[in-house]
Design an enzyme around this catalytic site. Structure first.
Site, PDB file in Angstrom:
ATOM      1  N   ASP A 140      -9.127   0.372   2.070  1.00 29.67           N
ATOM      2  CA  ASP A 140      -8.154  -0.054   3.083  1.00 29.67           C
ATOM      3  C   ASP A 140      -8.755   0.248   4.461  1.00 29.67           C
ATOM      4  O   ASP A 140      -8.518   1.313   5.044  1.00 29.67           O
ATOM      5  CB  ASP A 140      -6.841   0.717   2.862  1.00 29.67           C
ATOM      6  CG  ASP A 140      -5.787   0.365   3.890  1.00 29.67           C
ATOM      7  OD1 ASP A 140      -5.893  -0.696   4.522  1.00 29.67           O
ATOM      8  OD2 ASP A 140      -4.854   1.175   4.064  1.00 29.67           O
ATOM      9  N   GLU A 148      -9.315   4.223  -2.024  1.00 34.25           N
ATOM     10  CA  GLU A 148      -8.104   4.013  -2.813  1.00 34.25           C
ATOM     11  C   GLU A 148      -8.453   3.313  -4.117  1.00 34.25           C
ATOM     12  O   GLU A 148      -9.530   2.752  -4.269  1.00 34.25           O
ATOM     13  CB  GLU A 148      -7.102   3.109  -2.051  1.00 34.25           C
ATOM     14  CG  GLU A 148      -6.716   3.613  -0.676  1.00 34.25           C
ATOM     15  CD  GLU A 148      -5.487   2.897  -0.099  1.00 34.25           C
ATOM     16  OE1 GLU A 148      -4.750   2.247  -0.878  1.00 34.25           O
ATOM     17  OE2 GLU A 148      -5.282   2.982   1.124  1.00 34.25           O
ATOM     18  N   ASP A 206       0.836  -1.196   0.000  1.00 31.16           N
ATOM     19  CA  ASP A 206       0.000   0.000   0.000  1.00 31.16           C
ATOM     20  C   ASP A 206       0.876   1.252   0.000  1.00 31.16           C
ATOM     21  O   ASP A 206       1.773   1.383   0.843  1.00 31.16           O
ATOM     22  CB  ASP A 206      -0.924   0.006   1.227  1.00 31.16           C
ATOM     23  CG  ASP A 206      -2.099   0.962   1.034  1.00 31.16           C
ATOM     24  OD1 ASP A 206      -2.407   1.321  -0.112  1.00 31.16           O
ATOM     25  OD2 ASP A 206      -2.721   1.324   2.051  1.00 31.16           O
ATOM     26  N   GLN A 213      -4.111   2.375  15.362  1.00 26.47           N
ATOM     27  CA  GLN A 213      -3.012   2.891  14.529  1.00 26.47           C
ATOM     28  C   GLN A 213      -2.185   3.940  15.280  1.00 26.47           C
ATOM     29  O   GLN A 213      -0.953   3.908  15.262  1.00 26.47           O
ATOM     30  CB  GLN A 213      -3.602   3.504  13.249  1.00 26.47           C
ATOM     31  CG  GLN A 213      -2.570   3.977  12.236  1.00 26.47           C
ATOM     32  CD  GLN A 213      -3.229   4.567  10.971  1.00 26.47           C
ATOM     33  OE1 GLN A 213      -4.442   4.481  10.801  1.00 26.47           O
ATOM     34  NE2 GLN A 213      -2.442   5.147  10.105  1.00 26.47           N
ATOM     35  N   ARG A 217      -8.290   3.697  13.528  1.00 21.31           N
ATOM     36  CA  ARG A 217      -7.402   4.845  13.786  1.00 21.31           C
ATOM     37  C   ARG A 217      -6.837   4.884  15.195  1.00 21.31           C
ATOM     38  O   ARG A 217      -5.698   5.348  15.402  1.00 21.31           O
ATOM     39  CB  ARG A 217      -8.162   6.156  13.520  1.00 21.31           C
ATOM     40  CG  ARG A 217      -8.693   6.309  12.125  1.00 21.31           C
ATOM     41  CD  ARG A 217      -7.590   6.297  11.103  1.00 21.31           C
ATOM     42  NE  ARG A 217      -8.130   6.449   9.746  1.00 21.31           N
ATOM     43  CZ  ARG A 217      -7.416   6.236   8.639  1.00 21.31           C
ATOM     44  NH1 ARG A 217      -6.144   5.867   8.726  1.00 21.31           N
ATOM     45  NH2 ARG A 217      -7.967   6.388   7.466  1.00 21.31           N
ATOM     46  N   HIS A 253      -3.882  13.957   1.020  1.00 14.91           N
ATOM     47  CA  HIS A 253      -4.090  13.057   2.169  1.00 14.91           C
ATOM     48  C   HIS A 253      -2.901  13.115   3.130  1.00 14.91           C
ATOM     49  O   HIS A 253      -3.072  13.247   4.340  1.00 14.91           O
ATOM     50  CB  HIS A 253      -4.306  11.626   1.667  1.00 14.91           C
ATOM     51  CG  HIS A 253      -4.374  10.601   2.761  1.00 14.91           C
ATOM     52  ND1 HIS A 253      -5.417  10.554   3.671  1.00 14.91           N
ATOM     53  CD2 HIS A 253      -3.538   9.584   3.099  1.00 14.91           C
ATOM     54  CE1 HIS A 253      -5.205   9.547   4.518  1.00 14.91           C
ATOM     55  NE2 HIS A 253      -4.081   8.950   4.197  1.00 14.91           N
ATOM     56  N   GLU A 298     -10.668   3.832   3.765  1.00 15.94           N
ATOM     57  CA  GLU A 298      -9.766   4.658   2.960  1.00 15.94           C
ATOM     58  C   GLU A 298     -10.128   4.449   1.500  1.00 15.94           C
ATOM     59  O   GLU A 298     -10.126   3.312   1.014  1.00 15.94           O
ATOM     60  CB  GLU A 298      -8.293   4.310   3.229  1.00 15.94           C
ATOM     61  CG  GLU A 298      -7.826   4.825   4.591  1.00 15.94           C
ATOM     62  CD  GLU A 298      -6.325   4.747   4.816  1.00 15.94           C
ATOM     63  OE1 GLU A 298      -5.652   3.953   4.133  1.00 15.94           O
ATOM     64  OE2 GLU A 298      -5.824   5.484   5.693  1.00 15.94           O
ATOM     65  N   THR A 358      -8.869  -5.641   3.766  1.00 19.77           N
ATOM     66  CA  THR A 358      -8.687  -4.706   2.655  1.00 19.77           C
ATOM     67  C   THR A 358      -9.636  -5.202   1.583  1.00 19.77           C
ATOM     68  O   THR A 358      -9.515  -6.348   1.150  1.00 19.77           O
ATOM     69  CB  THR A 358      -7.237  -4.741   2.126  1.00 19.77           C
ATOM     70  OG1 THR A 358      -6.351  -4.424   3.207  1.00 19.77           O
ATOM     71  CG2 THR A 358      -7.035  -3.747   0.990  1.00 19.77           C
ATOM     72  N   GLU A 363     -10.212  12.409   7.850  1.00 19.44           N
ATOM     73  CA  GLU A 363     -10.092  13.752   7.278  1.00 19.44           C
ATOM     74  C   GLU A 363     -11.455  14.458   7.182  1.00 19.44           C
ATOM     75  O   GLU A 363     -11.559  15.639   7.470  1.00 19.44           O
ATOM     76  CB  GLU A 363      -9.480  13.671   5.869  1.00 19.44           C
ATOM     77  CG  GLU A 363      -8.061  13.166   5.849  1.00 19.44           C
ATOM     78  CD  GLU A 363      -7.664  12.675   4.464  1.00 19.44           C
ATOM     79  OE1 GLU A 363      -7.879  11.482   4.171  1.00 19.44           O
ATOM     80  OE2 GLU A 363      -7.167  13.485   3.679  1.00 19.44           O
ATOM     81  N   LYS A 385      -4.470  -2.128  10.229  1.00 21.02           N
ATOM     82  CA  LYS A 385      -4.847  -2.251   8.821  1.00 21.02           C
ATOM     83  C   LYS A 385      -4.773  -3.689   8.314  1.00 21.02           C
ATOM     84  O   LYS A 385      -4.890  -3.909   7.109  1.00 21.02           O
ATOM     85  CB  LYS A 385      -3.942  -1.363   7.959  1.00 21.02           C
ATOM     86  CG  LYS A 385      -4.267   0.124   8.122  1.00 21.02           C
ATOM     87  CD  LYS A 385      -3.189   0.983   7.513  1.00 21.02           C
ATOM     88  CE  LYS A 385      -3.523   2.454   7.653  1.00 21.02           C
ATOM     89  NZ  LYS A 385      -4.528   2.902   6.689  1.00 21.02           N
TER      90      LYS A 385
HETATM   91 CA    CA Z   1      -4.003   2.996   2.969  1.00 21.81          CA
END
Ligand code: CA
Length: 403
Positions: free
Chosen positions: A222, A190, A116, A229, A226, A123, A188, A246, A353, A242
């Site tokens: 993904d 992506e 990834d 993380q 948080r 971002h 996420e 996925t 975000e 993570k």
């Molecule tokens: Ca990612």
């Protein structure tokens, strides 16, 4: 007989994506393409000699051998399919055509490795501001190389998978960490791309020819925790936050189908080092959309709109960087672009975000508020390229959160 194609379908004749499917009548997974809402069994077409000599790989339960075959064979098969499906539909045996609702879609490839990246400047800047402040938003390396990490291939799942809220260690203020279900479950937005022919160990892929090693693309979510993380990520990056899921969309849109939608990427300043500097840098103009539906809601609500063209680093640069040490990629390996955030606030590619780390909750129709995902929420990514009177799309990747 001709196959109907709804006007806003993601799957007109210009697309012809590849996937792996099975049916109740024939539970053996095998390759297919899709036209409108009709799945076309490529194993049957191949066995019947519609591609000239039989290739055999469409009867496989993954696209890996087809991915490995390389650009010339990809083009040959796409041309044959285009001819066959443009004006030869009457010649197709009825057993090759399956309504989409009868098809069970599987992972398109056996994914040996998943990497990834972190290629969106918007971002990386947003996350940097939240975690380190505006002064140090972008790390010093970010404009010089496509930052990435080696992810977990075993937990890549296909559209429709249920996402079980993971548990882990979360930091507490003035107290030891607690063990808890994540309170900050996030998505996420992506894109993913699949490696076609790989490279031998010790032989980097040059940036100029990296495109020949990219088979096609999918939507990629993904899933991220948080709070887990934030506590675990230093100094080696994300780990358990993570590795639980996925998700990708089931239809791989080939680079041939996407060629008309490639657009010049953003200006790269400072100039990248020579091994990362092709004659020109091209992104892909893919309209992306994120929607959320809680258990109470009767319809999904769009919470973000972005576009892949905003990415700073190109897929070719990511592959060249990935292999510059001699690291070998193999057919069916999956790369994620990293979260694709637009420059505007309503185009951010994660709840982290969009809600600015929970400070600005999103209001849903019906009055519910969201900072991060709740049990029962369904999160959907969708994306398409806009042609002149048609769309080349990726369909969707959905996931529902379970306790
Ligand atoms: Ca990612």
């Amino acid at each position: 007989m001709s196959i109907p194609i709804p006007p806003d379908s993601h799957f007109p004749i210009q697309n012809l994506p590849y996937g792996i499917f099975s049916t109740r009548d024939n539970p053996t997974p095998r390759a297919a393409t899709r036209l409108g809402d009709t799945v076309i069994d490529l194993a049957v077409l191949d066995a019947a000699g519609h591609f000239g000599k039989p290739y055999g790989f469409f009867a496989d339960a993954s696209l890996n051998r087809f991915m490995a075959a390389g650009r010339e064979i990809w083009r040959e098969i796409r041309q044959r399919l285009t001819d066959l499906l443009s004006d030869g539909q009457a010649k197709l045996p009825p057993t090759t055509l399956i309504p989409i609702h009868e098809a069970l879609m599987h992972l398109p490839a056996q994914i040996g490795d998943y990497t990834d990246f972190y290629a969106s400047r918007e971002h990386a800047t947003n996350v940097g501001i939240m975690f380190r402040g505006r002064e140090n938003a972008l790390m010093p390396n970010w404009l010089h190389l496509p930052v990435g990490y080696h992810g977990r291939a075993s937990s890549v799942v296909v559209d429709g998978a249920e996402i079980i809220r993971p548990r882990g260690q979360v930091a507490r203020k003035d107290a030891p960490p607690e063990f808890t279900a994540t309170r900050q479950l996030d998505f996420e937005l992506e894109m993913g791309f699949f490696v076609g022919p790989g490279n031998p160990l010790g032989q980097p892929i040059p940036v100029e020819t990296a495109g020949e090693h990219i088979f096609g693309m999918v939507l990629l979510n993904d899933w991220s925790a948080r709070d887990i993380q934030a506590w675990e990520y230093q100094p080696l990056g994300p780990f358990l936050a993570k590795n639980f899921a996925t998700a990708i969309s089931p239809w791989v849109v080939s680079m041939e189908a996407l060629t008309p939608f490639r657009v010049p990427g953003p200006k790269q300043d400072p100039e990248p080092l020579a091994y990362l500097k092709p004659a020109s840098v091209f992104g892909v103009d893919i309209h992306l959309e994120v929607s959320l539906q809680s258990a109470q809601m009767t319809a999904p609500q769009v919470i973000s709109r972005s576009n892949m063209k905003h990415l700073y680093w190109s897929m070719e640069q990511m592959l060249a960087h990935h292999t510059i040490t001699g690291c070998n990629l193999r057919p069916g390996d999956l790369c994620g672009t990293g979260t694709i955030s637009a420059p505007n606030e309503d185009g951010y590619g994660s709840l982290l975000e969009l809600t600015w780390r929970g400070e600005k909750p999103i209001q849903l129709p019906g009055g519910e508020m969201r900072t991060f995902l709740q049990d029962g929420d369904t999160l959907t990514l969708s994306g398409f390229c806009r042609g002149d009177g048609f769309r080349v799309g990726f369909g969707e990747v959905r996931g529902r959160v379970l306790p």
